[in-house]
Design a protein around this motif. Structure first.
Motif, PDB file in Angstrom:
ATOM      1  N   ASN A   1     -59.821  38.002  46.666  1.00  0.00           N
ATOM      2  CA  ASN A   1     -61.095  38.598  47.056  1.00  0.00           C
ATOM      3  C   ASN A   1     -62.045  38.470  45.875  1.00  0.00           C
ATOM      4  O   ASN A   1     -61.757  38.985  44.791  1.00  0.00           O
ATOM      5  N   ASN A   2     -63.168  37.790  46.084  1.00  0.00           N
ATOM      6  CA  ASN A   2     -64.079  37.539  44.968  1.00  0.00           C
ATOM      7  C   ASN A   2     -65.505  37.494  45.490  1.00  0.00           C
ATOM      8  O   ASN A   2     -65.774  36.857  46.514  1.00  0.00           O
ATOM      9  N   TYR A   3     -66.402  38.123  44.791  1.00  0.00           N
ATOM     10  CA  TYR A   3     -67.797  38.219  45.227  1.00  0.00           C
ATOM     11  C   TYR A   3     -68.705  37.513  44.220  1.00  0.00           C
ATOM     12  O   TYR A   3     -68.797  36.295  44.210  1.00  0.00           O
ATOM     13  N   GLY A   4     -69.362  38.255  43.351  1.00  0.00           N
ATOM     14  CA  GLY A   4     -70.282  37.627  42.419  1.00  0.00           C
ATOM     15  C   GLY A   4     -69.635  36.624  41.491  1.00  0.00           C
ATOM     16  O   GLY A   4     -70.276  35.687  41.012  1.00  0.00           O
ATOM     17  N   GLY A   5     -68.336  36.789  41.222  1.00  0.00           N
ATOM     18  CA  GLY A   5     -67.633  35.885  40.318  1.00  0.00           C
ATOM     19  C   GLY A   5     -66.926  34.740  40.995  1.00  0.00           C
ATOM     20  O   GLY A   5     -66.077  34.073  40.381  1.00  0.00           O
ATOM     21  N   ILE A   6     -67.273  34.476  42.245  1.00  0.00           N
ATOM     22  CA  ILE A   6     -66.502  33.509  43.029  1.00  0.00           C
ATOM     23  C   ILE A   6     -66.519  32.109  42.439  1.00  0.00           C
ATOM     24  O   ILE A   6     -65.546  31.360  42.552  1.00  0.00           O
ATOM     25  N   MET A   7     -67.616  31.747  41.763  1.00  0.00           N
ATOM     26  CA  MET A   7     -67.713  30.383  41.246  1.00  0.00           C
ATOM     27  C   MET A   7     -66.698  30.101  40.137  1.00  0.00           C
ATOM     28  O   MET A   7     -66.497  28.946  39.764  1.00  0.00           O
ATOM     29  N   GLY A   8     -66.046  31.125  39.638  1.00  0.00           N
ATOM     30  CA  GLY A   8     -65.013  30.930  38.623  1.00  0.00           C
ATOM     31  C   GLY A   8     -63.601  31.003  39.158  1.00  0.00           C
ATOM     32  O   GLY A   8     -62.637  30.997  38.377  1.00  0.00           O
TER      33      GLY A   8
ATOM     34  N   SER B   1     -49.046  27.841  40.374  1.00  0.00           N
ATOM     35  CA  SER B   1     -49.275  26.421  40.651  1.00  0.00           C
ATOM     36  C   SER B   1     -49.380  26.112  42.135  1.00  0.00           C
ATOM     37  O   SER B   1     -49.445  24.947  42.522  1.00  0.00           O
ATOM     38  N   GLY B   2     -49.405  27.144  42.984  1.00  0.00           N
ATOM     39  CA  GLY B   2     -49.445  26.924  44.422  1.00  0.00           C
ATOM     40  C   GLY B   2     -50.846  26.981  44.992  1.00  0.00           C
ATOM     41  O   GLY B   2     -51.843  27.027  44.269  1.00  0.00           O
ATOM     42  N   PRO B   3     -50.942  26.986  46.312  1.00  0.00           N
ATOM     43  CA  PRO B   3     -52.247  27.040  46.976  1.00  0.00           C
ATOM     44  C   PRO B   3     -52.792  28.466  47.008  1.00  0.00           C
ATOM     45  O   PRO B   3     -52.056  29.444  46.855  1.00  0.00           O
ATOM     46  N   TYR B   4     -54.093  28.555  47.250  1.00  0.00           N
ATOM     47  CA  TYR B   4     -54.727  29.862  47.391  1.00  0.00           C
ATOM     48  C   TYR B   4     -55.791  29.779  48.470  1.00  0.00           C
ATOM     49  O   TYR B   4     -56.109  28.709  48.993  1.00  0.00           O
ATOM     50  N   MET B   5     -56.332  30.920  48.828  1.00  0.00           N
ATOM     51  CA  MET B   5     -57.502  30.972  49.706  1.00  0.00           C
ATOM     52  C   MET B   5     -58.347  32.160  49.293  1.00  0.00           C
ATOM     53  O   MET B   5     -57.860  33.091  48.634  1.00  0.00           O
ATOM     54  N   VAL B   6     -59.618  32.114  49.657  1.00  0.00           N
ATOM     55  CA  VAL B   6     -60.529  33.212  49.336  1.00  0.00           C
ATOM     56  C   VAL B   6     -60.546  34.132  50.547  1.00  0.00           C
ATOM     57  O   VAL B   6     -61.088  33.782  51.599  1.00  0.00           O
ATOM     58  N   THR B   7     -59.952  35.306  50.405  1.00  0.00           N
ATOM     59  CA  THR B   7     -59.722  36.191  51.543  1.00  0.00           C
ATOM     60  C   THR B   7     -60.833  37.210  51.759  1.00  0.00           C
ATOM     61  O   THR B   7     -60.855  37.875  52.798  1.00  0.00           O
TER      62      THR B   7
END
Length: 673
Positions: free
Chosen positions: A441-448, A459-465
């Motif tokens: 979960n990321n808001y203003g800092g999402i670009m990082g 080292s695995g996959p992720y998603m922005v939840t």
């Protein structure tokens, strides 16, 4: 059947009384062009050249000459959706003639056009001309049929309500019919309209000699696809009536296929087996063996609208109502990231009673839903690192992941964390290694986000939840500590840029769930919700905000046909929120909003003053809506007078409505002392 686009309106050309899809150019399968399937010379004794024993010239055994086996006169084997006509209006009624059927719309209002064909048609319709029909009842109307003729190319006719500059409901871009007296019929699918209105037809497109008109009919064309025109004879199908390389989008438009456009949603099919493929450190999420990129929404409100805008998945935070959510999603062609809520209290993970309750919950979910086609993944906890970033907590997450893998090998496990926190990701690697995907979960800092993941041991996959506007903890504030919210136009820009960033990380990022596809009170009633409240007392009806437009553009590659107002600034006495607006009790001050509408819709303004909240939630927990201050606003336009209440902290809100279910917003906190 051909479709054309003009200002985002789909215009379908089809015969009367049918409109919709011709699913075949000829109803036979023998490879010739005669419409029958016998392919030889017959030897019967009639004079029609076939062997079917009737008196027409095909071989299908019905009484028409189209060569198929249905009872219409086209060359396919489908039954097209019918136009049910409710009002017939002769075009000459706009010139004051009552010789024809005016359908109760006699007006005598026109500009530039002339009567033709013995005063029974309207011609000489040029750019800037118009005709009008008064008191048209649009109840149940979604289609307007036009009998027209045109001897050249170019120009368009805009259909507007209540004036030459009124609300645009459709645009007719006629092609040549071959001559100015060669009449043809066209069906226009219109924007939703209710009630009685004056209907204006206005010449546009910079051309003269636009069209000749004989009559128009208002009615309904069924079936429609949840208000969209898919062109299919069965709602939920593909857009068979878009020609060549064109495809039908969920916006109801036939456009060039760029590879990222959305098809009209249909119920999910297949078993829904979800796997993860890796190739050299790049990951792909697969559903039934096909790549599946998540275009998700957080929340289940307005879920049909999400599907229509191009979303393919929805996320829950807990398992309440899981069955209904899964079933609804399946019907809309969407999957579900099914959440299992876990405590943020570290002590609970040393409590066997608490853990046994969670084990029972997970077992029940596995028993009931492991084989549900809409299930995408299991999400174990949401932001438990906010209070429970401990070995005991993560080891319990590991236990649950093992339990799920044992009983359901067809759906991966996820755990969701607050922020792209490398230390927390390292803890998951160390203590919960059976987690397949990390949700962030990321808001203003999402670009990082991507760089933070790469800098961790994970080292695995992720998603922005979860992602959305700048969080209330990330923005500047007033000198008395109240956060300053973005305008709705600024939020739209943020959503568009952040979605572009998310999609650029597809090698490891499986997609995202935008927040919040709904409405909630968190610091303000507008901060995170992509829709307004349904609050009749405030004049609000759940309108969609510009962030919804941004997501349709991101998901589908095409803007909605009608967009939300753009609200870019709000001032109190000429000061913006960052100016620390401070007033004395009873002071009268001018409040002004800067707003426009991209479609030229007429705007209305709803104003209110709320007390600042005193009960504040943490981690997204619920907050009560603050009390409104009665009588603080005088006026209803884009500039009003506000009378400051007694000493305290307040916020003035404006909701700018376009009358088409869309809104823009802004607010300014102020201090009275």
């Amino acid at each position: 059947m051909k479709y054309a686009i003009w200002l985002g309106i789909v215009i379908g050309f089809c015969g009367v009384p049918a409109c919709g899809n011709d699913s075949g150019a000829a109803g036979d399968a023998d490879g010739d062009t005669d419409g029958d399937t016998d392919g030889d010379t017959d030897a019967d004794t009639d004079s029609d050249g076939d062997t079917d024993g009737d008196t027409d010239s095909d071989a299908d055994g019905d009484s028409d000459t189209d060569g198929d086996t249905d009872a219409d006169t086209d060359t396919d084997t489908d039954t097209e959706p019918e136009v049910t006509v409710s009002i017939h209006i002769e075009a000459e009624c706009a010139h004051g003639s009552d010789a024809g059927d005016c359908g109760g719309t006699f007006s005598g209002v026109f500009e530039g056009t002339q009567l033709d064909t013995g005063d029974t048609t309207v011609g000489w319709f040029d750019n800037g001309d118009h005709i009008a029909f008064f008191d048209v009842d649009f109840s149940g109307v979604d289609t307007i049929l036009l009998r027209h003729a045109k001897g050249s190319e170019g120009g368009a006719v805009e259909l507007r309500l209540d004036g030459v500059d009124g609300t645009l409901i459709a645009t007719f871009t006629p092609g040549s019919t071959g001559a100015w007296d060669a009449w043809d019929d066209a069906a226009l699918f219109i924007e939703p309209v209710t009630g009685v209105h004056d209907l204006y037809l206005v010449g546009a497109g910079g051309a003269d000699g636009i069209v000749n008109l004989d009559w128009l009919e208002l009615g309904s064309c069924t079936p429609r696809c949840d208000g969209r025109v898919c062109g299919s004879d069965s709602c939920g199908g593909t857009c068979g009536s878009c020609e060549g390389e064109l495809v039908c989008t969920t916006a109801g438009q036939c456009v060039e296929d760029t590879g990222d456009l959305c098809a009209v949603p249909a119920p999910l099919s297949g078993a829904g087996v979800v796997t993860i493929a890796e190739d050299g450190g790049a990951f792909t999420l697969l559903r039934d063996g096909e790549p599946y990129y998540i275009k998700g929404v957080g929340g289940q409100n307005n879920l049909a609208m999400a599907a229509a805008a191009g979303a393919n998945s929805t996320r829950t935070w807990g398992s309440e109502n899981a069955g209904n959510v899964l079933n609804d999603a399946q019907e809309l062609g969407m999957t579900v990231l099914l959440g299992i809520w876990l405590s943020h209290n570290a002590g609970d993970f040393a409590n066997d009673g608490y853990k046994n309750g969670i084990r029972d919950e997970v077992q029940g979910l596995l028993d009931d839903y492991a084989d549900h086609p809409a299930l995408l993944m299991w999400a174990l906890g949401n932001e438990i690192n906010l209070g429970a970033d401990t070995q005991a907590a993560w080891e319990f997450v590991q236990e649950l992941a093992e339990m799920i893998h044992t009983q359901d090998p067809n759906h991966p496990t996820v755990t969701v964390i607050a922020g792209a926190n490398g230390t927390v990701m390292d803890h998951i690697v160390e203590w919960a290694s059976d987690i397949d995907v990390i949700g962030i979960n990321n808001y203003g800092g999402i670009m990082g986000t991507a760089s933070a993941v790469e800098g961790s041991n994970y080292s695995g996959p992720y998603m922005v939840t979860e992602w959305g506007p700048n969080g209330h903890w990330e923005v500047g504030g007033t000198s008395w500590g109240r956060p300053i919210e973005q305008t709705s136009a600024s939020k739209k820009d943020s959503y568009a840029a952040r979605y572009d960033y998310i999609t650029s990380q597809a090698d490891r990022c499986f997609g995202s769930y935008v927040f919040l596809w709904g409405q909630k009170q968190e610091r303000t009633p507008t901060w995170y919700g992509m829709f307004l409240e349904n609050r009749a007392a405030s004049g609000l009806s759940g309108e969609s905000c510009p962030t919804v437009d941004a997501m349709q553009e991101g998901w589908c590659g095409i803007a909605p046909a009608n967009r939300a107002p753009e609200v870019t600034a709000l001032t109190v006495g000429g000061d913006e929120a960052a100016d620390n607006v401070t007033l004395g009790p009873g002071a009268a001050v001018t409040v002004s909003v800067t707003a426009s509408d991209p479609d030229g819709d007429a705007l209305t303004y709803v104003w209110e003053v709320l007390e600042e909240p005193t009960v504040l939630g943490e981690g997204g927990s619920s907050e009560p809506r603050p009390d409104a201050v009665a009588g603080a606003i005088a006026g209803t336009g884009n500039t009003v007078t506000m009378t400051a209440p007694g000493a305290g902290e307040y916020r003035v809100f404006v909701y700018v409505l376009d009358g088409n279910g869309h809104a823009g917003t802004a607010n300014v906190p102020f201090l009275v002392q």
